[in-house]
Enzyme design. Structure first.
Site, PDB file in Angstrom:
ATOM      1  N   CYS A  63       0.819  -1.219   0.000  1.00  0.00           N
ATOM      2  CA  CYS A  63       0.000   0.000   0.000  1.00  0.00           C
ATOM      3  C   CYS A  63       0.854   1.272   0.000  1.00  0.00           C
ATOM      4  O   CYS A  63       1.668   1.490   0.905  1.00  0.00           O
ATOM      5  CB  CYS A  63      -0.892  -0.001   1.244  1.00  0.00           C
ATOM      6  SG  CYS A  63      -1.807   1.534   1.456  1.00  0.00           S
ATOM      7  N   ARG A 129     -14.710   0.535   5.379  1.00  0.00           N
ATOM      8  CA  ARG A 129     -13.692  -0.418   4.974  1.00  0.00           C
ATOM      9  C   ARG A 129     -12.571  -0.441   6.005  1.00  0.00           C
ATOM     10  O   ARG A 129     -12.376   0.528   6.732  1.00  0.00           O
ATOM     11  CB  ARG A 129     -13.166  -0.035   3.592  1.00  0.00           C
ATOM     12  CG  ARG A 129     -14.285   0.048   2.573  1.00  0.00           C
ATOM     13  CD  ARG A 129     -13.793   0.482   1.238  1.00  0.00           C
ATOM     14  NE  ARG A 129     -12.953  -0.510   0.619  1.00  0.00           N
ATOM     15  CZ  ARG A 129     -13.367  -1.420  -0.273  1.00  0.00           C
ATOM     16  NH1 ARG A 129     -14.630  -1.444  -0.639  1.00  0.00           N
ATOM     17  NH2 ARG A 129     -12.536  -2.288  -0.792  1.00  0.00           N
ATOM     18  N   GLU A 147      -5.568   7.751   8.758  1.00  0.00           N
ATOM     19  CA  GLU A 147      -5.352   8.598   7.581  1.00  0.00           C
ATOM     20  C   GLU A 147      -3.852   8.882   7.466  1.00  0.00           C
ATOM     21  O   GLU A 147      -3.274   9.582   8.302  1.00  0.00           O
ATOM     22  CB  GLU A 147      -6.152   9.909   7.718  1.00  0.00           C
ATOM     23  CG  GLU A 147      -5.850  10.950   6.669  1.00  0.00           C
ATOM     24  CD  GLU A 147      -5.865  10.408   5.245  1.00  0.00           C
ATOM     25  OE1 GLU A 147      -6.864   9.787   4.839  1.00  0.00           O
ATOM     26  OE2 GLU A 147      -4.853  10.587   4.537  1.00  0.00           O
ATOM     27  N   TYR A 194      -4.999   4.444  -9.517  1.00  0.00           N
ATOM     28  CA  TYR A 194      -6.112   3.577  -9.088  1.00  0.00           C
ATOM     29  C   TYR A 194      -7.355   3.872  -9.925  1.00  0.00           C
ATOM     30  O   TYR A 194      -8.129   2.977 -10.254  1.00  0.00           O
ATOM     31  CB  TYR A 194      -6.433   3.795  -7.600  1.00  0.00           C
ATOM     32  CG  TYR A 194      -5.470   3.081  -6.665  1.00  0.00           C
ATOM     33  CD1 TYR A 194      -5.801   1.857  -6.097  1.00  0.00           C
ATOM     34  CD2 TYR A 194      -4.228   3.630  -6.372  1.00  0.00           C
ATOM     35  CE1 TYR A 194      -4.927   1.199  -5.239  1.00  0.00           C
ATOM     36  CE2 TYR A 194      -3.338   2.978  -5.524  1.00  0.00           C
ATOM     37  CZ  TYR A 194      -3.694   1.759  -4.961  1.00  0.00           C
ATOM     38  OH  TYR A 194      -2.813   1.107  -4.134  1.00  0.00           O
TER      39      TYR A 194
HETATM   40  N1  LIG Z   1      -7.041   7.545   3.245  1.00  0.00           N
HETATM   41  C1  LIG Z   1      -6.343   6.404   3.515  1.00  0.00           C
HETATM   42  C2  LIG Z   1      -6.399   5.420   2.357  1.00  0.00           C
HETATM   43  C3  LIG Z   1      -5.764   4.150   2.689  1.00  0.00           C
HETATM   44  C4  LIG Z   1      -6.165   3.053   1.696  1.00  0.00           C
HETATM   45  O1  LIG Z   1      -7.033   3.240   0.834  1.00  0.00           O
HETATM   46  N2  LIG Z   1      -5.533   1.877   1.861  1.00  0.00           N
HETATM   47  C5  LIG Z   1      -5.850   0.762   1.008  1.00  0.00           C
HETATM   48  C6  LIG Z   1      -4.599   0.009   0.567  1.00  0.00           C
HETATM   49  S1  LIG Z   1      -3.577   0.932  -0.500  1.00  0.00           S
HETATM   50  C7  LIG Z   1      -6.635  -0.286   1.767  1.00  0.00           C
HETATM   51  O2  LIG Z   1      -6.314  -0.607   2.896  1.00  0.00           O
HETATM   52  N3  LIG Z   1      -7.655  -0.844   1.134  1.00  0.00           N
HETATM   53  C8  LIG Z   1      -8.431  -1.922   1.686  1.00  0.00           C
HETATM   54  C9  LIG Z   1      -9.887  -1.716   1.461  1.00  0.00           C
HETATM   55  O3  LIG Z   1     -10.273  -0.702   0.890  1.00  0.00           O
HETATM   56  O4  LIG Z   1     -10.645  -2.604   1.839  1.00  0.00           O
HETATM   57  C10 LIG Z   1      -4.911   6.806   3.832  1.00  0.00           C
HETATM   58  O5  LIG Z   1      -4.291   7.544   3.061  1.00  0.00           O
HETATM   59  O6  LIG Z   1      -4.431   6.409   4.868  1.00  0.00           O
END
Ligand SMILES: N[C@@H](CCC(=O)N[C@@H](CS)C(=O)NCC(=O)O)C(=O)O
Length: 315
Positions: A63, A129, A147, A194
């Site tokens: 990530c 999520r 975040e 993405y």
């Molecule tokens: N706003 C968050 C976004 C984090 C994010 O989207 N992480 C993704 C991985 S790159 C995730 O954990 N996705 C799992 C899901 O959406 O279920 C940040 O910047 O910390």
């Protein structure tokens, strides 16, 4: 995702989308801040004082958002004060899980099997999520912040009195410019790739593709004067933002996300810039190419056969 604290359906990569098939990322919901004395930060409530050994970080090497937090941890010399768990790079039907993959760890705090269990532990009614990164407070046994932009900012200064580390990734004179560039980097590039990868219409894909490469071209030009970092000689948060996407580009975004006008290795200044940051002390430890490939290519919606490409073999 979790609905009122319960896992409800198989994990799906697309969070939500607009009428034209554009991918929309969920906004983060735990927004407390660690501060030197525990006073409240810009959002959330107080009580999270910077203390050695009190906090734990949950990340995924795949990530980019979690990785910029890991980079901050290393660059700020915080890896001895804050412990880390790394999830398995392959997304399961219940999202991120622990253990079972080389380089991944167990949840050393709670022995959870899935990351979503930590979200419902912090808030038994949580709906949303279960994303990485997660910054956890072992004292109050709760989630401080999920975040990455906040976490990078707070780790950037809250522990300085304990570590003596004075690296400033957000110098005040540059704050306005850093914020503006960071927003642009996020929309056009970090999240832009993405949006190309998870677009559900040709229109949405093409829009995102063009924006990604327009931004990369702009950055390649910006580095033409030989500056080492985006703002000259000073490494800033913006460089961390850019690095995490560049380092995944040829391995994942070029192929899986169809961002294939050219590889990054065809952009000489950005390639050198990437190598320069990778050579900074501790940064290479935050990059795991095997996790990056295994993780992205485990997204069944984009790669049903689950075959992981062999190349590239190095960065
Ligand atoms: N706003 C968050 C976004 C984090 C994010 O989207 N992480 C993704 C991985 S790159 C995730 O954990 N996705 C799992 C899901 O959406 O279920 C940040 O910047 O910390």
């Amino acid at each position: 995702m979790l609905i009122n604290g319960r896992w409800t359906e198989d994990w799906q990569p697309v969070q939500s989308q607009d009428d034209e098939g554009r991918f929309i990322r969920q906004t983060s919901s735990f927004r407390h801040w660690i501060t030197p004395d525990g006073a409240p930060g810009p959002t959330g409530k107080g009580g999270f004082k910077a203390e050695a050994g009190r906090y734990h970080l949950y990340v995924a090497y795949i990530c980019p958002w979690a990785s910029r937090v890991l980079m901050t941890l290393k660059l700020k010399g915080l890896d001895k004060l804050i412990s880390v768990s790394v999830v398995d790079p392959r997304l399961s039907n219940q999202g991120w899980q622990f253990g079972g993959y080389p380089g991944a760890t167990e949840d050393s705090l709670h022995g959870a099997r899935f990351l979503h269990q930590l979200y419902s532990r912090a808030d038994s009614q949580y709906t949303g999520r279960a994303t990485v990164p997660v910054l956890w407070d072992t004292r109050t046994d709760t989630l401080v912040n999920n975040e990455s932009a906040d976490i990078v900012r707070m780790l950037g200064s809250a522990f300085d009195h304990l570590t003596g580390n004075s690296l400033n990734l957000y110098p005040q004179p540059l704050a306005g410019e850093i914020d503006a560039l960071s927003t642009q980097l996020y929309t056009e590039l970090n999240n832009g790739v993405y949006q190309a990868g998870f677009a559900s219409s040709q229109l949405a894909y093409e829009e995102a593709y063009h924006r990604v490469f327009a931004m990369l071209d702009q950055l390649e030009t910006r580095l033409e004067d030989g500056r080492p970092y985006l703002f000259g000689d000073t490494l800033t948060e913006s460089d961390l933002r850019l690095f995490v996407t560049l380092v995944r580009f040829d391995a994942a975004y070029y192929g899986l996300f169809k961002c294939n006008r050219n590889t990054l290795s065809a952009m000489p200044r950005l390639r050198h810039y990437l190598r320069r940051i990778l050579a900074l002390e501790g940064v290479a430890d935050t990059v795991n190419l095997d996790h990056i490939k295994a993780g992205y290519y485990s997204v069944k919606a984009l790669n049903p056969g689950g075959i992981v490409p062999l190349g590239p073999h190095s960065l």
